[in-house]
Design a protein around this motif. Structure first.
Motif, PDB file in Angstrom:
ATOM      1  N   THR A 156      37.292 -15.804 -69.711  1.00  0.00           N
ATOM      2  CA  THR A 156      37.581 -17.023 -70.453  1.00  0.00           C
ATOM      3  C   THR A 156      37.832 -18.185 -69.505  1.00  0.00           C
ATOM      4  O   THR A 156      38.149 -17.988 -68.325  1.00  0.00           O
ATOM      5  N   ASP A 174      43.477 -18.165 -81.996  1.00  0.00           N
ATOM      6  CA  ASP A 174      43.185 -17.855 -80.599  1.00  0.00           C
ATOM      7  C   ASP A 174      44.445 -18.098 -79.782  1.00  0.00           C
ATOM      8  O   ASP A 174      45.025 -19.184 -79.832  1.00  0.00           O
ATOM      9  N   GLU A 231      35.694 -10.245 -86.497  1.00  0.00           N
ATOM     10  CA  GLU A 231      35.596  -9.851 -85.100  1.00  0.00           C
ATOM     11  C   GLU A 231      36.947 -10.065 -84.427  1.00  0.00           C
ATOM     12  O   GLU A 231      37.686 -10.990 -84.768  1.00  0.00           O
ATOM     13  N   THR A 232      37.271  -9.211 -83.467  1.00  0.00           N
ATOM     14  CA  THR A 232      38.479  -9.372 -82.660  1.00  0.00           C
ATOM     15  C   THR A 232      38.096  -9.251 -81.189  1.00  0.00           C
ATOM     16  O   THR A 232      37.626  -8.201 -80.750  1.00  0.00           O
ATOM     17  N   TYR A 233      38.294 -10.350 -80.460  1.00  0.00           N
ATOM     18  CA  TYR A 233      37.993 -10.370 -79.031  1.00  0.00           C
ATOM     19  C   TYR A 233      39.291 -10.273 -78.233  1.00  0.00           C
ATOM     20  O   TYR A 233      40.291 -10.903 -78.587  1.00  0.00           O
ATOM     21  N   GLN A 234      39.256  -9.502 -77.157  1.00  0.00           N
ATOM     22  CA  GLN A 234      40.369  -9.453 -76.214  1.00  0.00           C
ATOM     23  C   GLN A 234      39.831  -9.542 -74.793  1.00  0.00           C
ATOM     24  O   GLN A 234      38.827  -8.902 -74.469  1.00  0.00           O
ATOM     25  N   SER A 235      40.501 -10.332 -73.971  1.00  0.00           N
ATOM     26  CA  SER A 235      40.102 -10.481 -72.571  1.00  0.00           C
ATOM     27  C   SER A 235      41.339 -10.319 -71.698  1.00  0.00           C
ATOM     28  O   SER A 235      42.383 -10.924 -71.967  1.00  0.00           O
ATOM     29  N   PHE A 241      37.095  -6.558 -71.291  1.00  0.00           N
ATOM     30  CA  PHE A 241      36.755  -7.348 -72.477  1.00  0.00           C
ATOM     31  C   PHE A 241      36.390  -6.389 -73.591  1.00  0.00           C
ATOM     32  O   PHE A 241      35.614  -5.440 -73.376  1.00  0.00           O
ATOM     33  N   THR A 242      36.950  -6.607 -74.789  1.00  0.00           N
ATOM     34  CA  THR A 242      36.626  -5.773 -75.945  1.00  0.00           C
ATOM     35  C   THR A 242      36.277  -6.658 -77.125  1.00  0.00           C
ATOM     36  O   THR A 242      36.792  -7.773 -77.266  1.00  0.00           O
ATOM     37  N   ASN A 243      35.408  -6.153 -77.968  1.00  0.00           N
ATOM     38  CA  ASN A 243      34.983  -6.854 -79.178  1.00  0.00           C
ATOM     39  C   ASN A 243      34.804  -5.813 -80.275  1.00  0.00           C
ATOM     40  O   ASN A 243      34.002  -4.893 -80.129  1.00  0.00           O
ATOM     41  N   GLN A 272      33.960  -5.305 -84.385  1.00  0.00           N
ATOM     42  CA  GLN A 272      33.402  -5.939 -85.580  1.00  0.00           C
ATOM     43  C   GLN A 272      33.360  -4.915 -86.716  1.00  0.00           C
ATOM     44  O   GLN A 272      32.537  -4.006 -86.697  1.00  0.00           O
TER      45      GLN A 272
END
Length: 300
Positions: free
Chosen positions: A70, A138, A193-197, A219-221, A223
């Motif tokens: 990011t 976010d 969707e759920t994003y994690q960084s 990084f995970t996503n 859906q």
């Protein structure tokens, strides 16, 4: 440089859009969320690096970045679209290097939170279905500083970006009745969707001639239930995307005109699709052109 990365607005929060400002770089339309694609001087093949280490996904006809980071974690981005020297290679097109931040002798940090109120959103509706709730938020933070002054430093970054975007199922009422579909399979599919960084980087100085770093990225996503249109909820799929990467470097200055850089890195990406409905063993996916896709999706 660092000032430009900090000052330029990037509402997409996709740091690779910075490459669009470089000479000879043209963006390519993509239906995939967040996957910016480019041509560099007319060539689509490209080499992506993270802290000087290979970060390219090469299984498709266009090479794209592998590990996602990011903007808050980025020190600077470097883009070469043509005429680069012999130290670069592996692709006929552009060379992109993203350099991640490091800690300093001073403790610094940042925090970010964004929220989109549901009542202020313009929501599309179906004539016979009440619009569902949509959400987006976010949150992110960074923290960096010294472990041992002038010797060892740390930099940490984390971001969580979940959203929900229910997708309308457009099967007509008459066709839904003819197929005997229950209300749970029409209306809206609960897509989201759920994003994690996550990133941790430790830099060090050994004597007057040696510097380096150790770094970990994740990084995970996720859906849930990709369906909608003429596809009922049970015929949809769940998708998960996990990326893990790490790297290390030792740079040694032997003299005023002799420098050696030793780097090691590894990146792993696992993607998986699974059926949205798990309780229909032996079922079949039935697709009726222009009417509906129903049943269980064994191909996922």
């Amino acid at each position: 440089g660092r000032k430009e990365v900090s000052d330029l607005p990037i509402p997409s929060r996709n740091l690779f859009n910075f490459q669009l400002l470089s000479p000879g770089v043209i963006g390519l339309p993509s239906s995939a969320f967040g996957t910016t694609q480019f041509t560099f001087g007319g060539a689509e093949r490209s080499q992506w690096n993270l802290d000087g280490l290979d970060n390219s996904q090469k299984e498709y006809n266009r090479q794209i970045r592998l590990m996602i980071v990011t903007p808050e974690a980025v020190e600077e981005t470097q883009t070469l679209s043509s005429g680069y020297s012999a130290e670069f290679g592996r692709a006929a097109g552009g060379q992109v290097n993203v350099i991640l931040k490091s800690g300093t002798n001073d403790v610094h940090g940042s925090a970010l939170y964004q929220y989109r109120p549901y009542d202020l959103q313009a929501i599309p509706t179906l004539a016979s279905v009440n619009p569902p709730s949509r959400s987006w938020q976010d949150g992110a933070f960074t923290l960096g500083g010294p472990i041992k002054k002038d010797k060892i430093f740390y930099f940490l970054q984390y971001e969580l970006n979940p959203y929900t975007l229910p997708t309308p199922i457009t099967i007509s009422a008459s066709n839904a009745a003819a197929l005997g579909l229950p209300a749970s399979q029409t209306g809206y599919s609960p897509f989201g969707e759920t994003y994690q960084s996550l990133m941790g980087k430790f830099t060090y100085t050994l004597g007057a001639k040696n510097t380096g770093y150790f770094r970990f990225n994740q990084f995970t996503n996720h859906q849930p239930v990709t369906a909608g249109g003429l596809t009922i909820t049970n015929a949809g799929t769940n998708f998960s995307d996990h990326m893990n990467g790490g790297g290390a470097q030792l740079a040694t200055a032997f003299s005023s005109n002799l420098l050696n850089e030793l780097r090691f890195g590894i990146s792993q990406r696992d993607t998986a699709n699974s059926p949205a409905a798990l309780n229909q063993p032996g079922g079949a996916l039935i697709s009726i052109t222009g009417v509906a896709a129903i049943g269980y999706n064994p191909l996922s």
